[in-house]
Motif scaffolding. Structure first.
Motif, mmCIF file in Angstrom:
data_model
loop_
_atom_site.group_PDB
_atom_site.id
_atom_site.type_symbol
_atom_site.label_atom_id
_atom_site.label_comp_id
_atom_site.label_asym_id
_atom_site.label_seq_id
_atom_site.Cartn_x
_atom_site.Cartn_y
_atom_site.Cartn_z
ATOM 1 N N ILE A 78 0.850 -1.197 0.000
ATOM 2 C CA ILE A 78 0.000 0.000 0.000
ATOM 3 C C ILE A 78 0.887 1.248 0.000
ATOM 4 O O ILE A 78 0.674 2.186 -0.780
ATOM 5 C CB ILE A 78 -0.936 0.010 1.232
ATOM 6 C CG1 ILE A 78 -1.947 -1.142 1.133
ATOM 7 C CG2 ILE A 78 -1.676 1.353 1.345
ATOM 8 C CD1 ILE A 78 -2.708 -1.415 2.418
ATOM 9 N N ALA A 79 1.913 1.223 0.859
ATOM 10 C CA ALA A 79 2.818 2.376 0.977
ATOM 11 C C ALA A 79 3.560 2.627 -0.333
ATOM 12 O O ALA A 79 3.876 3.764 -0.677
ATOM 13 C CB ALA A 79 3.809 2.133 2.114
ATOM 14 N N ALA A 80 3.815 1.540 -1.083
ATOM 15 C CA ALA A 80 4.530 1.678 -2.355
ATOM 16 C C ALA A 80 3.621 2.202 -3.461
ATOM 17 O O ALA A 80 4.060 2.376 -4.592
ATOM 18 C CB ALA A 80 5.131 0.337 -2.761
ATOM 19 N N GLY A 81 2.329 2.376 -3.107
ATOM 20 C CA GLY A 81 1.415 2.990 -4.053
ATOM 21 C C GLY A 81 0.685 2.034 -4.983
ATOM 22 O O GLY A 81 0.055 2.447 -5.952
ATOM 23 N N LEU A 82 0.763 0.738 -4.688
ATOM 24 C CA LEU A 82 0.025 -0.220 -5.519
ATOM 25 C C LEU A 82 -1.481 -0.074 -5.266
ATOM 26 O O LEU A 82 -1.905 0.234 -4.150
ATOM 27 C CB LEU A 82 0.459 -1.647 -5.186
ATOM 28 C CG LEU A 82 1.829 -2.043 -5.741
ATOM 29 C CD1 LEU A 82 2.416 -3.181 -4.943
ATOM 30 C CD2 LEU A 82 1.696 -2.446 -7.196
ATOM 31 N N ALA A 83 -2.273 -0.313 -6.294
ATOM 32 C CA ALA A 83 -3.727 -0.190 -6.157
ATOM 33 C C ALA A 83 -4.258 -1.306 -5.249
ATOM 34 O O ALA A 83 -3.862 -2.466 -5.404
ATOM 35 C CB ALA A 83 -4.392 -0.286 -7.523
ATOM 36 N N PRO A 84 -5.119 -0.934 -4.295
ATOM 37 C CA PRO A 84 -5.666 -1.948 -3.377
ATOM 38 C C PRO A 84 -6.274 -3.155 -4.103
ATOM 39 O O PRO A 84 -6.085 -4.291 -3.692
ATOM 40 C CB PRO A 84 -6.739 -1.170 -2.604
ATOM 41 C CG PRO A 84 -6.295 0.257 -2.657
ATOM 42 C CD PRO A 84 -5.599 0.422 -3.972
ATOM 43 N N LYS A 85 -6.995 -2.892 -5.184
ATOM 44 C CA LYS A 85 -7.628 -3.986 -5.939
ATOM 45 C C LYS A 85 -6.572 -4.928 -6.508
ATOM 46 O O LYS A 85 -6.756 -6.144 -6.562
ATOM 47 C CB LYS A 85 -8.472 -3.364 -7.064
ATOM 48 C CG LYS A 85 -9.265 -4.353 -7.908
ATOM 49 C CD LYS A 85 -10.504 -4.828 -7.170
ATOM 50 C CE LYS A 85 -11.425 -5.661 -8.047
ATOM 51 N NZ LYS A 85 -10.897 -6.947 -8.447
ATOM 52 N N GLU A 86 -5.450 -4.347 -6.925
ATOM 53 C CA GLU A 86 -4.335 -5.115 -7.458
ATOM 54 C C GLU A 86 -3.722 -6.015 -6.366
ATOM 55 O O GLU A 86 -3.419 -7.177 -6.594
ATOM 56 C CB GLU A 86 -3.283 -4.099 -7.954
ATOM 57 C CG GLU A 86 -2.104 -4.686 -8.669
ATOM 58 C CD GLU A 86 -2.373 -4.841 -10.154
ATOM 59 O OE1 GLU A 86 -3.515 -4.635 -10.584
ATOM 60 O OE2 GLU A 86 -1.418 -5.190 -10.882
ATOM 61 N N ILE A 87 -3.559 -5.434 -5.195
ATOM 62 C CA ILE A 87 -2.989 -6.198 -4.070
ATOM 63 C C ILE A 87 -3.918 -7.348 -3.712
ATOM 64 O O ILE A 87 -3.482 -8.479 -3.467
ATOM 65 C CB ILE A 87 -2.763 -5.285 -2.836
ATOM 66 C CG1 ILE A 87 -1.846 -4.107 -3.201
ATOM 67 C CG2 ILE A 87 -2.180 -6.084 -1.669
ATOM 68 C CD1 ILE A 87 -1.751 -3.046 -2.106
ATOM 69 N N LEU A 88 -5.212 -7.044 -3.716
ATOM 70 C CA LEU A 88 -6.203 -8.078 -3.398
ATOM 71 C C LEU A 88 -6.156 -9.206 -4.428
ATOM 72 O O LEU A 88 -6.002 -10.383 -4.079
ATOM 73 C CB LEU A 88 -7.606 -7.445 -3.352
ATOM 74 C CG LEU A 88 -8.771 -8.387 -3.066
ATOM 75 C CD1 LEU A 88 -8.721 -8.909 -1.630
ATOM 76 C CD2 LEU A 88 -10.109 -7.684 -3.303
ATOM 77 N N ASP A 89 -6.266 -8.846 -5.697
ATOM 78 C CA ASP A 89 -6.374 -9.859 -6.749
ATOM 79 C C ASP A 89 -5.085 -10.638 -6.969
ATOM 80 O O ASP A 89 -5.092 -11.859 -7.014
ATOM 81 C CB ASP A 89 -6.766 -9.199 -8.088
ATOM 82 C CG ASP A 89 -8.219 -8.749 -8.086
ATOM 83 O OD1 ASP A 89 -8.961 -9.211 -7.203
ATOM 84 O OD2 ASP A 89 -8.594 -7.939 -8.943
#
Lengths: 210, 306
Positions: free
Chosen positions: A27-38
């Motif tokens: 999250i801190a690195a700026g990745l999209a939450p949906k991306e992290i989830l999927d």
């Protein structure tokens, strides 16, 4: 290694703390939450589901992976809500009236959440009217019922009957599972689907509302 | 009770009879027999120990007449944790004691009383929320009541988590202090990689763990029927010298008009039971769906070929 792959791998190993901290890092690195989830949590949970189905891993591994998944979800949830990320679908789930066995039901709930569905878990010993009311209140399009006992499985028919009575048949569909039930039994009571195990349940749900 | 197991049958203890290489017959199902007599869906079977003791006596008497030499108490779910799920934990003592008394009234000294104890119904930490020390303490309380009420052996049954099974066996050993034997059986599923419990314990691990905890007789109960149980028995025999107990289901049930039908007939069951003996079983009976008829035929086949 890419951070999302690491999240998936740590989740497979049931490393609760590191999935939480890696998710925060992503999250801190700026990745999209949906991306992290999927590509992180759900990707890891899919592997866990496959290995469980193939008996390469067992219930304890799945439960630890689920704990790790929830640790990651806790970090993501506020962000997903903020972004208005839609869920894949809503499902009401529970163990039927008179039955206190919830290991199988919990497993299905975990894996449905892992697959991106919103799960309203009513727990065990759920009265037929509660299933139907929860579906109406939440707007869920599917009710999942579990029974481990041959004496309690007959409560499933009451739910399908109640849905028909209230004119909800077809609008709110049903899927059943548990040791004593079968595809024949699902047909007999007018349930829309039967799943023989947790992984199969996720597959069927995806076909129905995914 | 010297040497374990009360003055049943011909007056010799279970330990003596097992040592002599005898094959003993246990009873069949209790739960499905209670359902057939009207136990309502979702009610804890143990409540019938107080409300319908005559039904428990009748079932025990039928199994005795069918030739069972070990007859179980209706206490499978009578550990404090399991009863708490039904709000019945305050009645634990009378539920256990009355179950033993009902079987004793029915069988006198004509059979050994098998003090049944099943899983606590919750997953142990870290997978679930059950504290192992509390689970063990709960089993110990139940088993002390069973022993005090005069059972001839303690039977830890239908376990799927070896850790929980070991806690139960340790509690049983503490409660019995060696006076009567402790039996422990687990339930396995066939996978492509062999037989495992749902928690991932294989037969080698189960045999070693149960023996180390102090079980004198080990084996398996429930499952998908006698065919798979014969394979399970062979695997057990390959990894242990202990006497083995097997109680398969009468197959998996199917539903006809909301009624359960178990497809393995007494004839099929009894015929295949001989293979269970050849595979190494010392005590044979039945689990879900088996009836006094299964046990009668089983006994006839086994004792005829002995």
């Amino acid at each position: 290694m890419e951070i999302l792959q690491r999240i998936a791998q740590e989740l497979e190993l049931g490393e609760v703390d590191s999935v939480g901290s890696l998710t925060r890092e992503a999250i801190a690195a700026g990745l999209a939450p949906k991306e992290i989830l999927d590509r992180g949590l759900i990707a890891g949970m899919n592997v866990v589901g496959d290995k469980f189905r193939e008996h390469e891993i067992f219930l304890p591994d799945v439960l630890m992976a689920a704990k790790a998944m929830y640790a990651g979800m806790d970090e993501l949830k506020p962000l997903l809500v903020r972004d208005g990320t839609p869920s894949r679908g809503k499902i009401v789930i529970g163990t039927v009236q008179g039955d206190l066995h919830d290991i199988g039901k919990n497993l299905v709930a975990i894996m449905l959440r892992g697959a991106g569905f919103e799960v309203i878990d009513l727990g065990n010993d759920v009265a037929p009217a509660r299933f139907v009311a929860a579906a109406k209140d939440s707007g869920a399009s599917l009710i999942g019922m579990s029974a481990l006992l041959t004496t309690t499985m007959t409560a499933m028919r009451k739910v399908t009957a109640l849905l028909a009575e209230e004119g909800l048949k077809g609008k709110v569909r049903t899927i059943i599972g548990g040791a004593p039930v079968s595809a024949e039994y699902a047909r007999e009571i007018g349930a829309d689907a039967y799943a023989y195990d947790a992984a199969n349940a996720i597959q069927r749900v995806k076909e129905m509302i995914g | 009770m010297n040497g374990g197991g009360g003055p049943a049958a011909n007056g010799r203890s279970i330990r003596d009879r097992l040592r002599a290489g005898e094959i003993l017959i246990s009873d069949g199902a209790l739960g499905t027999e209670l359902m057939a007599r009207g136990l309502p869906a979702g009610e804890a079977p143990e409540t019938w120990n107080l409300s319908h003791p005559e039904v428990l006596e009748e079932i025990a008497r039928q199994y005795l007449e069918a030739g069972a030499e070990l007859i179980a108490t209706n206490t499978f779910g009578a550990s404090p944790m399991k009863l708490a799920a039904y709000g019945l934990d305050a009645r634990m003592e009378e539920l256990n004691a009355s179950a033993v008394a009902a079987v004793r009234r029915a069988v006198g000294t004509g059979a050994f009383i098998f003090g049944s104890c099943g899983p606590c119904g919750r997953l142990l930490e870290p997978y679930g929320d059950a504290d192992p020390d509390r689970v063990r303490a709960g089993f110990l309380v139940q088993m002390r009541i069973l022993v005090g009420a005069g059972v001839d052996l303690i039977g830890v049954e239908t376990m799927t988590d070896l850790r929980e099974a070991v806690l139960a066996v340790q509690a049983a050993v503490e409660a019995t202090r060696g006076a009567i034997p402790v039996v422990a059986t687990m339930t396995f599923e066939r996978t492509r990689r062999g037989y495992f419990t749902i928690m991932g314990n294989d037969i080698g691990a189960a045999a070693a763990g149960l023996a180390a905890a102090g079980a004198e007789v080990i084996g398996s109960n429930c499952g998908k029927g006698i065919e798979e149980m014969i394979e399970v028995a062979r695997e057990f025999r390959a990894v242990t010298e202990l006497p083995l107990l097997f109680q398969p289901n009468a197959g998996l049930p199917s539903v006809e008009d909301d009624r359960l039908v178990y497809r393995e007939t007494p004839e099929v069951f009894a015929e295949r039971a001989r293979d269970l003996v050849h595979a190494g079983a010392s005590i044979i009976g039945g689990c879900c769906g088996t009836t006094p008829d299964h046990i009668r035929l089983l006994r006839a086949k086994i004792k005829a070929s002995a």
